[in-house]
Design a protein around this motif. Structure first.
Motif, mmCIF file in Angstrom:
data_model
loop_
_atom_site.group_PDB
_atom_site.id
_atom_site.type_symbol
_atom_site.label_atom_id
_atom_site.label_comp_id
_atom_site.label_asym_id
_atom_site.label_seq_id
_atom_site.Cartn_x
_atom_site.Cartn_y
_atom_site.Cartn_z
ATOM 1 N N GLU A 47 -12.347 59.093 -32.926
ATOM 2 C CA GLU A 47 -12.507 57.667 -33.229
ATOM 3 C C GLU A 47 -13.071 56.966 -31.997
ATOM 4 N N THR A 49 -13.533 53.658 -29.990
ATOM 5 C CA THR A 49 -12.740 52.438 -30.002
ATOM 6 C C THR A 49 -12.819 51.735 -28.654
ATOM 7 N N CYS A 53 -12.656 45.422 -28.442
ATOM 8 C CA CYS A 53 -13.366 45.445 -29.723
ATOM 9 C C CYS A 53 -12.461 44.805 -30.776
ATOM 10 N N CYS A 56 -11.445 46.869 -33.825
ATOM 11 C CA CYS A 56 -10.826 48.186 -33.629
ATOM 12 C C CYS A 56 -9.366 48.289 -34.085
ATOM 13 N N HIS A 60 -7.564 51.401 -36.084
ATOM 14 C CA HIS A 60 -6.325 52.108 -35.716
ATOM 15 C C HIS A 60 -5.370 52.174 -36.912
ATOM 16 N N GLY A 86 -8.667 58.948 -29.884
ATOM 17 C CA GLY A 86 -9.358 57.659 -29.727
ATOM 18 C C GLY A 86 -10.131 57.648 -28.421
ATOM 19 N N HIS A 88 -12.150 55.756 -25.938
ATOM 20 C CA HIS A 88 -12.508 54.384 -25.538
ATOM 21 C C HIS A 88 -13.882 54.428 -24.886
ATOM 22 N N PRO A 116 -18.293 50.505 -32.844
ATOM 23 C CA PRO A 116 -16.861 50.691 -33.097
ATOM 24 C C PRO A 116 -16.290 49.651 -34.070
ATOM 25 N N PRO A 117 -15.280 49.973 -34.891
ATOM 26 C CA PRO A 117 -14.657 51.293 -34.932
ATOM 27 C C PRO A 117 -15.407 52.229 -35.887
ATOM 28 N N ARG A 130 -15.272 52.724 -41.092
ATOM 29 C CA ARG A 130 -13.835 52.854 -41.395
ATOM 30 C C ARG A 130 -13.562 53.166 -42.864
#
Lengths: 271, 223
Positions: A47, A49, A53, A56, A60, A86, A88, A116-117, A130
């Motif tokens: 992911e 992230t 953001c 984001c 999650h 995750g 970053h 992102p995400p 997502r």
């Protein structure tokens, strides 16, 4: 005579087809994944992230729901589940040296034009928004694999180091495979921009990618049919990490098939 | 006769306003076609970072597919998180479309957030919003001016407002009403101010607020 001829013809055709397969398909290309509806393996979800953001946190939440769905005790016991990491990424938070989560390897692990995400499933799905994660994970987790981890990967703390060891079993020859070993930290309380634009100080970050034990490209790791291949690594535990929150993620990636299997294990703490 | 004419004029103006398919607004109010906005920063000392957020929103009077196109003068500075649920950095342009229902207000999320330092030079952002039949074009200039340290130019001529922790110190030439709104737009406080003095803000929960004092508006972070 009329009945005998078709039988002989079928026998001859079958023999020719089998002989053809044996000679024309390389051993490492024989594995053809076929999906079914039942979860049968573990999948890696990378992911992308960032603390800064605003969308984001929604990512999650979506990923946590998927993890809850698949990571049941029964599934995990069978080596089935979702392993989420995750990452970053630059532009959306602070680097590690400024107290953030952008690991030194993050830039190399960040695909071009990621918004992102977004996430990748088993390094085969491409970048997914997502709303598409659940569909691709459902498909990937039901796709059989020919590579398994022998017992559990062991990750132990030894002073300010961790020692990681394990073995991978394959039922086919694979000569384009690489082994990746990553460190991930959970339960980090830190800041996170929220969807309303505000920043909260006490957000609990899960699945935070901390580093690649054996480099961003991993290690060459050819696999032989019906053989176990062992691995062992030592890696420093950074002062800002909490050992009790660390876990080690290990995955085998093939150039042809993407991530073939993945496992994770908590770091065992030496008191 | 004059009354009838005035009534007709008002009716016409009301009709013209309701005929607009959508309106664009910022933290400083409605944004007209061709407008140029100047946006200063809010510094967050706890996080040691700067945010430039014009809080742009589209209010749809008519349902439709709306498109936002934005081009920044600098690549890799302005972020765009509205409409799709994903965030992107303008390099230097991006365009996004979404269906919006009548009456819905949608944040554009076009801003600079989480910068570790001030801008090396002002960044200009050209924005076009259209539903296919109407178009609003405007420019946002992100500048290195501290929005939370004082009030914006129109009110400076009429006095000063300074936030010091949880105290608002003011010095005004004319009486004005100071009103504080939370980021949802709900009024949380209103005081009539005159001359020089201070207002205790200790009862206000910590957060980001927008204030209006006479014709001046601004944003303040109360900790």
């Amino acid at each position: 005579m009329n009945k005998t001829f078709p039988k002989l013809f079928a026998l001859l055709a079958g023999t020719l087809m089998l002989a053809g397969c044996e000679e024309s398909i390389p051993a490492d290309k024989r594995y053809t994944p076929i999906s079914n509806s039942k979860p049968v393996r573990s999948v890696l979800v990378e992911e992308y992230t960032g603390e800064n953001c605003i969308n984001c946190p929604n990512g999650h939440v979506a990923l946590e729901a998927i993890e809850e769905l698949y990571n049941t005790p029964e599934n995990l016991e069978q080596g089935v589940g979702v392993v989420a990491v995750g990452i970053h990424i630059p532009n959306w938070g602070r680097p590690v040296d400024k107290g953030g989560f952008i690991a030194p390897e993050a830039e190399s692990l960040t695909p071009d034009e990621v918004n992102p995400p977004q996430a990748q499933v088993n390094r085969r799905s491409g970048l997914l928004d997502r709303n598409d994660w659940a569909k691709f994970i459902k498909e990937a987790i039901a796709t059989p694999t020919r590579v398994t981890f022998v017992n559990s990967v062991l990750a132990e703390q030894r002073g300010d180091q961790m020692v990681i060891s394990g073995a991978v079993h394959s039922v086919e020859n694979f000569n384009d495979t690489r082994l990746h070993v990553w460190v991930v930290e959970d339960n980090i309380v830190s800041r996170q921009r929220q969807p309303d634009g505000s920043m909260v100080a006490d957000y609990v970050h899960m699945n935070v990618f901390r580093g690649c034990v054996n480099g961003v490209k991993g290690s060459e790791f050819t696999l032989s049919r019906n053989d176990d291949r062992r691995f062992s690594f030592t890696y420093p535990i950074a002062a800002e990490w909490k050992p009790e929150n660390l876990r080690v993620v290990v995955f085998v990636e093939s150039q042809s098939f993407g991530v073939m299997n993945v496992t994770q294990n908590n770091l065992q703490i030496n008191q | 006769m004059n009354k009838i004419f005035t009534s007709l004029l008002m009716l016409g103006a009301a009709f013209a306003a309701s005929a607009q398919n959508f309106t664009v607004s910022s933290v400083d109010g409605p944004v007209a076609n061709g407008a140029t906005l100047s946006v200063g920063y809010d510094y967050n000392s706890e996080w040691d970072m700067y945010d430039w957020d014009p809080e742009l929103t589209i209010h749809a009077n008519k349902a439709g597919t709306y498109t936002i196109s934005a081009t920044a003068s600098e690549s890799g500075v302005v972020q765009f998180c509205g409409f799709t649920g994903q965030c992107t950095i303008l390099k230097p342009s991006a365009s996004r479309s979404a269906s919006i229902s009548a009456g819905q207000e949608v944040p554009m999320q076009l801003d600079i957030k989480g910068a570790f330092e001030l801008l090396s030079k002002p960044v200009s952002l050209e924005v076009t919003v259209t539903d296919g039949s109407e178009t609003v074009k405007f420019t946002v200039n992100f500048v290195n001016e501290d929005r939370s340290a004082g009030i914006t130019a129109p009110a400076k001529a009429a006095g000063t407002l300074r936030f010091a922790g949880r105290t608002l110190n003011f010095s005004l030439e004319n009486a004005a009403t100071f009103t504080l709104y939370n980021i949802s737009g709900r009024q949380v406080m209103s005081r009539a101010l005159n001359g020089t003095g201070s207002v205790n803000l200790s009862a206000i929960p910590a957060g980001v607020y927008v204030y209006r004092c006479g014709t001046a508006t601004g944003k303040v972070i109360i900790k």
